[in-house]
Design an enzyme around this catalytic site. Structure first.
Site, PDB file in Angstrom:
ATOM      1  N   LYS A 188       0.845  -1.195   0.000  1.00 18.89           N
ATOM      2  CA  LYS A 188       0.000   0.000   0.000  1.00 18.89           C
ATOM      3  C   LYS A 188       0.879   1.245   0.000  1.00 18.89           C
ATOM      4  O   LYS A 188       2.032   1.221   0.442  1.00 18.89           O
ATOM      5  CB  LYS A 188      -0.952   0.009   1.204  1.00 18.89           C
TER       6      LYS A 188
ATOM      7  N   PRO B 187       9.587  -4.722   0.192  1.00 20.99           N
ATOM      8  CA  PRO B 187      10.664  -4.435   1.156  1.00 20.99           C
ATOM      9  C   PRO B 187      10.145  -4.365   2.587  1.00 20.99           C
ATOM     10  O   PRO B 187       9.012  -3.940   2.834  1.00 20.99           O
ATOM     11  CB  PRO B 187      11.195  -3.077   0.693  1.00 20.99           C
ATOM     12  N   VAL B 188      10.971  -4.791   3.519  1.00 23.38           N
ATOM     13  CA  VAL B 188      10.604  -4.830   4.940  1.00 23.38           C
ATOM     14  C   VAL B 188      10.908  -3.486   5.587  1.00 23.38           C
ATOM     15  O   VAL B 188      11.872  -2.812   5.222  1.00 23.38           O
ATOM     16  CB  VAL B 188      11.377  -5.965   5.645  1.00 23.38           C
TER      17      VAL B 188
ATOM     18  N   ALA C 234       9.455  -0.597   5.379  1.00 23.15           N
ATOM     19  CA  ALA C 234       9.582   0.353   4.275  1.00 23.15           C
ATOM     20  C   ALA C 234       8.467   1.379   4.208  1.00 23.15           C
ATOM     21  O   ALA C 234       8.498   2.275   3.367  1.00 23.15           O
ATOM     22  CB  ALA C 234       9.640  -0.414   2.947  1.00 23.15           C
TER      23      ALA C 234
ATOM     24  N   LEU D   5       5.411   0.440   3.438  1.00 22.12           N
ATOM     25  CA  LEU D   5       4.543  -0.074   2.371  1.00 22.12           C
ATOM     26  C   LEU D   5       3.533  -1.105   2.884  1.00 22.12           C
ATOM     27  O   LEU D   5       2.810  -1.717   2.085  1.00 22.12           O
ATOM     28  CB  LEU D   5       5.388  -0.695   1.253  1.00 22.12           C
TER      29      LEU D   5
ATOM     30  N   GLY E  48       3.907  -4.116   4.194  1.00 20.80           N
ATOM     31  CA  GLY E  48       4.127  -5.506   3.809  1.00 20.80           C
ATOM     32  C   GLY E  48       3.674  -6.502   4.863  1.00 20.80           C
ATOM     33  O   GLY E  48       2.960  -7.462   4.566  1.00 20.80           O
ATOM     34  N   GLY E  49       4.074  -6.286   6.114  1.00 17.13           N
ATOM     35  CA  GLY E  49       3.675  -7.186   7.191  1.00 17.13           C
ATOM     36  C   GLY E  49       2.173  -7.187   7.423  1.00 17.13           C
ATOM     37  O   GLY E  49       1.564  -8.238   7.656  1.00 17.13           O
ATOM     38  N   SER E  50       1.558  -6.016   7.343  1.00 24.54           N
ATOM     39  CA  SER E  50       0.111  -5.906   7.516  1.00 24.54           C
ATOM     40  C   SER E  50      -0.636  -6.592   6.378  1.00 24.54           C
ATOM     41  O   SER E  50      -1.648  -7.267   6.595  1.00 24.54           O
ATOM     42  CB  SER E  50      -0.305  -4.434   7.584  1.00 24.54           C
ATOM     43  N   SER E  51      -0.129  -6.442   5.160  1.00 22.76           N
ATOM     44  CA  SER E  51      -0.768  -7.073   4.015  1.00 22.76           C
ATOM     45  C   SER E  51      -0.637  -8.588   4.084  1.00 22.76           C
ATOM     46  O   SER E  51      -1.564  -9.327   3.730  1.00 22.76           O
ATOM     47  CB  SER E  51      -0.165  -6.540   2.712  1.00 22.76           C
TER      48      SER E  51
ATOM     49  N   ASP F 283      -2.769  -1.060  10.217  1.00 19.78           N
ATOM     50  CA  ASP F 283      -2.983  -1.071   8.767  1.00 19.78           C
ATOM     51  C   ASP F 283      -3.662  -2.345   8.273  1.00 19.78           C
ATOM     52  O   ASP F 283      -4.054  -2.431   7.104  1.00 19.78           O
ATOM     53  CB  ASP F 283      -1.649  -0.915   8.021  1.00 19.78           C
TER      54      ASP F 283
END
Length: 292
Positions: A10, A94-95, A97, A99, A101-104, A136
């Site tokens: 995101k 990317p971790v 970041a 963006l 990533g972990g939430s998605s 998120d």
């Protein structure tokens, strides 16, 4: 039985912080949208009870510190599931970041296990569970484009923004979201984003107004601390980006671009400065579309 679920990154088109809440969180108002950079989550049904997690990235935790693991654990315990799951994350986002990533990944696990374990929960129910994992996660459960309020758990889906390219650049540094929020002086914010203008831009699919309405108050903390983030923003602008903003707490910066010729110019300029650069499209559509 095995299923695969897409976990898209995101970006924040706006990120405003309105107040510090009594519970320690911040009251936020954010417009977020998904982009076509995604992790792939493979979920394999296990007849025996238990959760195992593996990941293509060696530095990602493989226990309850991982949001994806936590999502599976929460669903299993809450609904008394007696079967287990093997989770594999093909990590492309990317971790640390900005963006999501972990939430998605957590949201993808919630959606996937809802099907794999036959729980028949609605997206709203999954989003409520996701809010216990991270702020998120509820947005990531819905995907697409949305306005998020509260601490992020009050999600209002929106229509797709004007279609465009998104160039993402992440410098080689990590940023702690908790540290950035903890350092923000809400009463000293110099400029709040024009959230209403962004909502109007999305409703009208007005690309120019969308670029003009970009705003993120967390830049006031991250940019002074990390010169590379500021330099990436300047390089994007100098290379012809239509709109530029840091996503989340950073350090990733994105450029919005309408003309494909500009995408190559910006991408190539950035590749000489940082290694992690991505040229992708906005997804911006419904949850059904992002799972296709």
């Amino acid at each position: 039985m095995r299923i695969s679920v897409k976990a898209p990154a995101k970006i924040n088109l706006t990120l405003d912080v309105l107040a510090k809440r009594p519970d320690g969180y911040h009251e936020v108002e954010m417009v977020m949208t998904t982009v076509d950079l995604a992790d792939r989550i493979d979920l394999t049904l296990l007849e025996e009870d238990g959760i195992t997690l593996d990941c293509s990235a060696s530095f990602v935790p493989l226990d309850e510190r991982n949001h994806a693991y936590k999502a599976a654990q929460l669903l299993r315990d809450r609904y008394g599931v007696k079967k287990g799951v093997r989770i594999y994350i093909d990590k492309q986002i990317p971790v640390a970041a900005g963006l999501g990533g972990g939430s998605s990944d957590a949201a993808a696990v919630l959606r996937g296990l809802n099907s794999l374990w036959g729980l028949n929960l609605s997206l709203a129910e999954l989003a409520r569970i996701g809010a216990e994992i991270g702020s998120d996660v509820p947005f990531c459960v819905y995907g697409g484009t949305a306005l998020a309020r509260g601490r992020g758990e009050i999600v209002t889906p929106l229509g797709p923004p004007a279609p465009c390219w998104v160039v993402l650049a992440k410098p080689p540094l990590g940023v702690s979201t908790a540290d950035v929020y903890g350092s923000l002086r809400v009463d000293k914010i110099a400029r709040h984003p024009r959230t209403d203008a962004m909502l109007k831009a999305i409703e009208r699919q007005d690309f120019r107004l969308m670029c003009d309405s970009l705003g993120n108050v967390l830049e006031e903390v991250t940019l002074p601390r990390h010169a590379q983030v500021r330099q990436i923003k300047e390089l994007m602008r100098d290379s012809g980006a239509d709109g530029v903003l840091m996503s989340g707490s950073g350090p990733t910066v994105f450029a919005l671009v309408q003309k494909q010729a500009k995408v190559y110019r910006i991408y190539n300029a950035l590749r000489g400065f940082v290694k992690e650069v991505f040229a992708v499209r906005m997804l911006g559509g419904s949850e059904a579309e992002i799972l296709a």
